[in-house]
Design an enzyme around this catalytic site. Structure first.
Site, PDB file in Angstrom:
ATOM      1  N   LYS A  25      32.169  32.806  11.447  1.00  0.00           N
ATOM      2  CA  LYS A  25      32.891  34.015  11.878  1.00  0.00           C
ATOM      3  C   LYS A  25      34.050  34.309  10.926  1.00  0.00           C
ATOM      4  O   LYS A  25      34.251  35.455  10.514  1.00  0.00           O
ATOM      5  CB  LYS A  25      33.412  33.834  13.315  1.00  0.00           C
ATOM      6  CG  LYS A  25      32.304  33.927  14.344  1.00  0.00           C
ATOM      7  CD  LYS A  25      32.712  33.454  15.735  1.00  0.00           C
ATOM      8  CE  LYS A  25      31.467  33.413  16.622  1.00  0.00           C
ATOM      9  NZ  LYS A  25      31.688  32.805  17.938  1.00  0.00           N
TER      10      LYS A  25
ATOM     11  N   GLN B 192      36.666  30.503  21.040  1.00  0.00           N
ATOM     12  CA  GLN B 192      35.331  29.900  20.941  1.00  0.00           C
ATOM     13  C   GLN B 192      35.028  29.057  22.189  1.00  0.00           C
ATOM     14  O   GLN B 192      35.822  28.215  22.586  1.00  0.00           O
ATOM     15  CB  GLN B 192      35.259  29.038  19.669  1.00  0.00           C
ATOM     16  CG  GLN B 192      33.896  28.446  19.398  1.00  0.00           C
ATOM     17  CD  GLN B 192      32.826  29.511  19.120  1.00  0.00           C
ATOM     18  OE1 GLN B 192      33.064  30.468  18.390  1.00  0.00           O
ATOM     19  NE2 GLN B 192      31.666  29.351  19.723  1.00  0.00           N
TER      20      GLN B 192
ATOM     21  N   ASP C 149      34.756  39.787  22.385  1.00  0.00           N
ATOM     22  CA  ASP C 149      33.598  39.076  22.926  1.00  0.00           C
ATOM     23  C   ASP C 149      33.042  39.814  24.147  1.00  0.00           C
ATOM     24  O   ASP C 149      31.951  39.489  24.631  1.00  0.00           O
ATOM     25  CB  ASP C 149      34.033  37.666  23.350  1.00  0.00           C
ATOM     26  CG  ASP C 149      33.201  36.585  22.703  1.00  0.00           C
ATOM     27  OD1 ASP C 149      32.266  36.938  21.961  1.00  0.00           O
ATOM     28  OD2 ASP C 149      33.490  35.405  22.951  1.00  0.00           O
TER      29      ASP C 149
END
Ligand code: NAP
Length: 298
Positions: free
Chosen positions: A54, A98, A121
């Protein structure tokens, strides 16, 4: 019949190229460089690989990449303080924590703490609610990738198609079902209590498999010509490759399915690569919306 392959790697590369152009245009027109902050707590090896990818791809698209690595025993309060700091930082447009988090941290509380305008997200209830309402918000990345690939296979318009989504998780099954309903599909969701799943699947023009069960969907479950989107990522033993070796398979028995389906995503190389590309696109969307700028087509 042999299904055409839906090439997630190529589609993800095209989306990243579009993001790069959008970032460059945004810088030139408004002086804005979108910034994505990625937070990793602990040293889970898979998470380290995801975060490294990422961070690298964010920079490659010309965006600002901000990385925070915290030790596994970081108190929840410390993580919450970091999120509050990132929420307040005007240079940060997207925040990604994460998952999975270490067991002593309450994941729901962490997701709720992220500013919904920076929730790239798409996990905050405010963004989940926007999908239910059919309003623009930040859409979770893997489900968004599934819809892009389904559109690609079907030439864009999905109106009126019968869809079966296997799996009803908050991360994948539920949002993908809602997104496809918003695209005017007729959607049936199946889960572990659903009766006669094979028969249900045989009616689907688009079958999305997100159950986490290796090769559960067999070739004779698939309607001839259907589009099959395989979200599953399962590691299984591969004795043919040598002692202790493994390989990745999806939730669909690919070799059987490809003789019946019209189009199918491979595993790996299907839905997987779309997830980070959609995250990068979401960061541009967040950067524009936060400043009342027109969101570019990507
Ligand atoms: P999850 O949270 O474990 O949810 C699995 C869902 O499948 C549940 O709704 C469960 O039903 C249903 N299910 C399980 N066994 C079933 C069965 N035998 N028959 C019918 N339904 C069944 O998993 P997830 O997070 O949604 O992930 C699903 C898969 O996608 C996993 O392989 C995961 O690794 C993969 N994934 C891939 C990506 C990517 O980037 N490509 C991203 C996320 C996830 P109940 O609700 O009734 O328990």
């Amino acid at each position: 019949m042999s299904a055409s392959l839906i090439d997630g790697k190529a589609r993800a590369a095209a989306l990243r190229a579009a993001v790069t152009t959008a970032v460059s245009d945004l810088k030139a027109a408004s002086g804005v460089t979108p910034g994505l902050a990625v937070v990793l707590v602990g040293d889970d090896p898979a998470s380290q690989v995801y975060v490294a990818n990422k961070v690298r791809q964010t920079a490659e698209c010309g965006m600002r990449s901000i990385e925070h690595r915290l030790p596994a025993d970081t108190p929840e309060a410390e993580l919450m303080a970091l999120i509050a700091h990132l929420n307040a930082d005007s240079e940060v447009d997207g925040i990604l924590v994460q998952m999975p988090l270490p067991g002593h941290i309450d994941t729901d509380r962490v997701v709720m703490a992220i500013d919904p305008a920076k929730d790239v997200d798409g996990l905050h209830p405010a963004n989940a609610g926007r999908i239910v309402l059919g309003k623009p918000g930040l859409v979770p990345c893997t489900p968004q990738g599934c819809v892009i690939l389904a559109r690609e296979a079907r030439g864009g318009d999905l109106s009126g198609l019968d869809v079966v989504v296997l799996g009803r998780s908050i991360l994948v099954g539920k949002p993908v079902a809602l997104l496809l309903q918003n695209a005017n599909c007729t959607v049936t969701m199946a889960h572990s209590r659903t009766r006669d799943i094979p028969e249900l699947c045989r009616r689907a023009d688009i079958l999305v498999a997100a159950v986490g069960r290796p090769e559960m969907v067999r070739g004779d479950w698939i309607k001839p010509g259907a589009t099959v989107i395989d979200v599953g990522i399962n590691r299984v033993p591969a004795p043919d490759k040598g002692e202790g070796k493994t390989r990745l398979v999806g939730d669909v028995a690919f070799e059987e399915a490809k003789t019946v389906a019209g189009a199918i995503t491979p595993v790996p190389g299907g839905v997987g690569p779309m997830t980070i590309a959609c995250l990068l696109a979401n960061t541009v969307v967040a950067a524009c919306r936060r400043r009342d700028l027109v969101v570019p087509q990507m």
